[in-house]
Write a protein that holds these residues in place. Structure first.
Motif, PDB file in Angstrom:
ATOM      1  N   ASP A   1       0.805  -1.223   0.000  1.00  0.00           N
ATOM      2  CA  ASP A   1       0.000   0.000   0.000  1.00  0.00           C
ATOM      3  C   ASP A   1       0.840   1.276   0.000  1.00  0.00           C
ATOM      4  OD1 ASP A   1      -2.248  -1.584   0.032  1.00  0.00           O
ATOM      5  OD2 ASP A   1      -2.655  -1.307   2.171  1.00  0.00           O
ATOM      6  N   VAL A   2       1.899   1.319   0.777  1.00  0.00           N
ATOM      7  CA  VAL A   2       2.680   2.549   0.903  1.00  0.00           C
ATOM      8  C   VAL A   2       3.361   2.933  -0.421  1.00  0.00           C
ATOM      9  CG1 VAL A   2       4.678   3.611   2.055  1.00  0.00           C
ATOM     10  CG2 VAL A   2       2.911   2.467   3.404  1.00  0.00           C
ATOM     11  N   PRO A   3       4.041   2.018  -1.106  1.00  0.00           N
ATOM     12  CA  PRO A   3       4.619   2.408  -2.406  1.00  0.00           C
ATOM     13  C   PRO A   3       3.553   2.777  -3.444  1.00  0.00           C
ATOM     14  CG  PRO A   3       5.711   0.452  -1.576  1.00  0.00           C
ATOM     15  CD  PRO A   3       4.505   0.697  -0.693  1.00  0.00           C
ATOM     16  N   ALA A   4       2.398   2.129  -3.399  1.00  0.00           N
ATOM     17  CA  ALA A   4       1.322   2.491  -4.329  1.00  0.00           C
ATOM     18  C   ALA A   4       0.853   3.920  -4.048  1.00  0.00           C
ATOM     19  CB  ALA A   4       0.158   1.507  -4.199  1.00  0.00           C
ATOM     20  N   HIS A   5       0.757   4.282  -2.778  1.00  0.00           N
ATOM     21  CA  HIS A   5       0.395   5.646  -2.398  1.00  0.00           C
ATOM     22  C   HIS A   5       1.455   6.632  -2.890  1.00  0.00           C
ATOM     23  CE1 HIS A   5      -0.594   9.143   0.013  1.00  0.00           C
ATOM     24  NE2 HIS A   5       0.591   9.062   0.593  1.00  0.00           N
ATOM     25  N   ALA A   6       2.718   6.313  -2.677  1.00  0.00           N
ATOM     26  CA  ALA A   6       3.806   7.198  -3.122  1.00  0.00           C
ATOM     27  C   ALA A   6       3.751   7.394  -4.634  1.00  0.00           C
ATOM     28  CB  ALA A   6       5.156   6.624  -2.693  1.00  0.00           C
ATOM     29  N   ASP A   7       3.509   6.316  -5.360  1.00  0.00           N
ATOM     30  CA  ASP A   7       3.395   6.415  -6.827  1.00  0.00           C
ATOM     31  C   ASP A   7       2.239   7.335  -7.218  1.00  0.00           C
ATOM     32  OD1 ASP A   7       5.542   4.665  -7.106  1.00  0.00           O
ATOM     33  OD2 ASP A   7       4.273   2.920  -7.525  1.00  0.00           O
ATOM     34  N   SER A   8       1.114   7.232  -6.514  1.00  0.00           N
ATOM     35  CA  SER A   8      -0.038   8.085  -6.804  1.00  0.00           C
ATOM     36  C   SER A   8       0.273   9.549  -6.509  1.00  0.00           C
ATOM     37  CB  SER A   8      -1.255   7.648  -5.985  1.00  0.00           C
ATOM     38  OG  SER A   8      -1.709   6.392  -6.423  1.00  0.00           O
ATOM     39  N   GLU A   9       0.962   9.803  -5.406  1.00  0.00           N
ATOM     40  CA  GLU A   9       1.349  11.186  -5.105  1.00  0.00           C
ATOM     41  C   GLU A   9       2.232  11.751  -6.210  1.00  0.00           C
ATOM     42  OE1 GLU A   9       1.428  11.804  -0.309  1.00  0.00           O
ATOM     43  OE2 GLU A   9       3.262  11.041  -1.252  1.00  0.00           O
ATOM     44  N   GLU A  10       3.212  10.966  -6.618  1.00  0.00           N
ATOM     45  CA  GLU A  10       4.142  11.437  -7.643  1.00  0.00           C
ATOM     46  C   GLU A  10       3.426  11.678  -8.966  1.00  0.00           C
ATOM     47  OE1 GLU A  10       7.528   8.790  -7.735  1.00  0.00           O
ATOM     48  OE2 GLU A  10       7.918   9.107  -5.591  1.00  0.00           O
ATOM     49  N   ARG A  11       2.504  10.822  -9.305  1.00  0.00           N
ATOM     50  CA  ARG A  11       1.814  10.918 -10.597  1.00  0.00           C
ATOM     51  C   ARG A  11       0.721  11.992 -10.614  1.00  0.00           C
ATOM     52  NH1 ARG A  11      -1.489   6.074 -13.658  1.00  0.00           N
ATOM     53  NH2 ARG A  11      -2.023   7.296 -15.477  1.00  0.00           N
ATOM     54  N   TYR A  12      -0.116  12.013  -9.587  1.00  0.00           N
ATOM     55  CA  TYR A  12      -1.293  12.873  -9.609  1.00  0.00           C
ATOM     56  C   TYR A  12      -1.103  14.219  -8.906  1.00  0.00           C
ATOM     57  CZ  TYR A  12      -3.456   8.561 -11.151  1.00  0.00           C
ATOM     58  OH  TYR A  12      -3.747   7.416 -11.853  1.00  0.00           O
ATOM     59  N   GLU A  13      -0.118  14.292  -8.032  1.00  0.00           N
ATOM     60  CA  GLU A  13       0.075  15.518  -7.269  1.00  0.00           C
ATOM     61  C   GLU A  13       1.394  16.191  -7.672  1.00  0.00           C
ATOM     62  OE1 GLU A  13      -0.767  16.839  -2.622  1.00  0.00           O
ATOM     63  OE2 GLU A  13      -0.330  14.750  -3.056  1.00  0.00           O
ATOM     64  N   PHE A  14       2.522  15.567  -7.365  1.00  0.00           N
ATOM     65  CA  PHE A  14       3.825  16.197  -7.569  1.00  0.00           C
ATOM     66  C   PHE A  14       4.125  16.511  -9.032  1.00  0.00           C
ATOM     67  CE2 PHE A  14       5.479  13.388  -3.837  1.00  0.00           C
ATOM     68  CZ  PHE A  14       4.560  13.968  -2.979  1.00  0.00           C
ATOM     69  N   ALA A  15       3.643  15.673  -9.945  1.00  0.00           N
ATOM     70  CA  ALA A  15       3.941  15.849 -11.374  1.00  0.00           C
ATOM     71  C   ALA A  15       3.453  17.200 -11.895  1.00  0.00           C
ATOM     72  CB  ALA A  15       3.325  14.719 -12.193  1.00  0.00           C
ATOM     73  N   HIS A  16       2.492  17.800 -11.213  1.00  0.00           N
ATOM     74  CA  HIS A  16       1.911  19.068 -11.671  1.00  0.00           C
ATOM     75  C   HIS A  16       2.540  20.293 -11.008  1.00  0.00           C
ATOM     76  CE1 HIS A  16      -1.067  16.702 -13.755  1.00  0.00           C
ATOM     77  NE2 HIS A  16      -1.215  15.999 -12.651  1.00  0.00           N
ATOM     78  N   PHE A  17       3.404  20.066 -10.035  1.00  0.00           N
ATOM     79  CA  PHE A  17       3.963  21.190  -9.284  1.00  0.00           C
ATOM     80  C   PHE A  17       4.833  22.105 -10.141  1.00  0.00           C
ATOM     81  CE2 PHE A  17       3.709  19.573  -4.624  1.00  0.00           C
ATOM     82  CZ  PHE A  17       2.349  19.414  -4.764  1.00  0.00           C
ATOM     83  N   ARG A  18       5.606  21.539 -11.050  1.00  0.00           N
ATOM     84  CA  ARG A  18       6.519  22.364 -11.863  1.00  0.00           C
ATOM     85  C   ARG A  18       5.758  23.230 -12.857  1.00  0.00           C
ATOM     86  NH1 ARG A  18      10.264  17.703 -11.228  1.00  0.00           N
ATOM     87  NH2 ARG A  18      11.750  18.432  -9.670  1.00  0.00           N
ATOM     88  N   GLU A  19       4.529  22.826 -13.187  1.00  0.00           N
ATOM     89  CA  GLU A  19       3.679  23.660 -14.039  1.00  0.00           C
ATOM     90  C   GLU A  19       3.032  24.771 -13.211  1.00  0.00           C
ATOM     91  OE1 GLU A  19       0.783  20.868 -15.481  1.00  0.00           O
ATOM     92  OE2 GLU A  19       2.339  19.537 -16.263  1.00  0.00           O
ATOM     93  N   ALA A  20       2.844  24.524 -11.935  1.00  0.00           N
ATOM     94  CA  ALA A  20       2.115  25.450 -11.073  1.00  0.00           C
ATOM     95  C   ALA A  20       3.013  26.499 -10.419  1.00  0.00           C
ATOM     96  CB  ALA A  20       1.373  24.666  -9.991  1.00  0.00           C
ATOM     97  N   ALA A  21       4.319  26.250 -10.365  1.00  0.00           N
ATOM     98  CA  ALA A  21       5.212  27.175  -9.658  1.00  0.00           C
ATOM     99  C   ALA A  21       6.613  27.128 -10.266  1.00  0.00           C
ATOM    100  CB  ALA A  21       5.277  26.797  -8.175  1.00  0.00           C
ATOM    101  N   ASP A  22       7.328  28.236 -10.104  1.00  0.00           N
ATOM    102  CA  ASP A  22       8.703  28.280 -10.610  1.00  0.00           C
ATOM    103  C   ASP A  22       9.654  27.596  -9.629  1.00  0.00           C
ATOM    104  OD1 ASP A  22       9.238  30.079  -8.514  1.00  0.00           O
ATOM    105  OD2 ASP A  22       9.187  31.835  -9.819  1.00  0.00           O
ATOM    106  N   ARG A  23      10.895  27.446 -10.048  1.00  0.00           N
ATOM    107  CA  ARG A  23      11.909  26.749  -9.252  1.00  0.00           C
ATOM    108  C   ARG A  23      12.058  27.385  -7.855  1.00  0.00           C
ATOM    109  NH1 ARG A  23      15.167  21.998  -9.117  1.00  0.00           N
ATOM    110  NH2 ARG A  23      16.668  22.455  -7.506  1.00  0.00           N
ATOM    111  N   GLY A  24      12.074  28.702  -7.791  1.00  0.00           N
ATOM    112  CA  GLY A  24      12.230  29.382  -6.502  1.00  0.00           C
ATOM    113  C   GLY A  24      11.113  29.032  -5.528  1.00  0.00           C
ATOM    114  N   LYS A  25       9.889  29.029  -6.005  1.00  0.00           N
ATOM    115  CA  LYS A  25       8.739  28.678  -5.157  1.00  0.00           C
ATOM    116  C   LYS A  25       8.840  27.227  -4.698  1.00  0.00           C
ATOM    117  CE  LYS A  25       4.529  29.052  -3.409  1.00  0.00           C
ATOM    118  NZ  LYS A  25       4.275  29.773  -2.178  1.00  0.00           N
ATOM    119  N   LEU A  26       9.261  26.341  -5.607  1.00  0.00           N
ATOM    120  CA  LEU A  26       9.393  24.921  -5.253  1.00  0.00           C
ATOM    121  C   LEU A  26      10.515  24.704  -4.244  1.00  0.00           C
ATOM    122  CD1 LEU A  26       8.704  23.266  -8.719  1.00  0.00           C
ATOM    123  CD2 LEU A  26       7.115  23.584  -6.811  1.00  0.00           C
TER     124      LEU A  26
END
Length: 182
Positions: free
Chosen positions: A107-132
């Motif tokens: 369960d834990v690695p599946a959750h991590a994969d979901s975070e990376e795919r559905y959440e973190f993958a969009h962060f670079r589109e939403a904010a610049d390097r400084g904000k990240l």
């Protein structure tokens, strides 16, 4: 010079360490397994608290469908907290521990994969390097003061640790997080 890491790099590195600890627990026994499990519990507790305080609020506000994405991740996190609580205090060499841990290890690695795919993958589109990078500093600040045990039924760091004088720690954490996030 200090290495400048952004929040996505930081969280993915933590996910890698969590996977390593899951493997260490499974591959060891006795005191070594007990210590690896304690290390895993601590890392998961501080990691999830930082996500609750910093990462999820950012995702809710800044990625398409953020509210639903975070809702799904929080449900997965709650399931893991309950599983960790059931495992905590059990004999790590008992068959019951090993059976329950096997489910957590999936369960834990599946959750991590979901975070990376559905959440973190969009962060670079939403904010610049400084904000990240600021978000990474905020995550580190939140982790520095986070609880070291999972608390099922709590969906925020405030509920996770705010009992009596510990509420002051939460306030200081929030102040540090807000300052780091600018």
């Amino acid at each position: 010079m200090t290495e400048r890491i952004d929040v996505v790099e930081l969280l993915k590195a933590q996910h890698t360490r969590i996977r390593e600890l899951l493997d260490e627990v499974a591959a060891s026994k006795g005191d070594e397994r007990r210590q690896s499990f304690q290390d895993l519990v601590r890392l998961l507790a501080v990691h999830e608290t930082a996500e609750e305080e910093v990462v999820h609020p950012f995702a809710r506000k800044n990625i398409d469908g953020g509210e639903l994405v975070v809702k799904d991740r929080v449900e997965e996190e709650e399931k893991a907290k309950r599983a960790l609580s059931r495992l905590d205090g059990m004999d790590p060499d008992s068959p019951e521990f090993l059976d329950r841990f096997a489910a957590l290890r999936q369960d834990v690695p599946a959750h991590a994969d979901s975070e990376e795919r559905y959440e973190f993958a969009h962060f670079r589109e939403a904010a610049d390097r400084g904000k990240l990078e600021n978000l990474a500093r905020a995550v580190k600040a939140a982790e520095a003061l986070a609880p070291t045990r999972p608390h099922p039924g709590t969906d925020t760091a405030l509920k996770n640790v705010a009992v009596g004088p510990v509420a002051a720690v939460v306030d200081r954490t929030r102040d540090v997080v807000r300052k780091a996030m600018g």
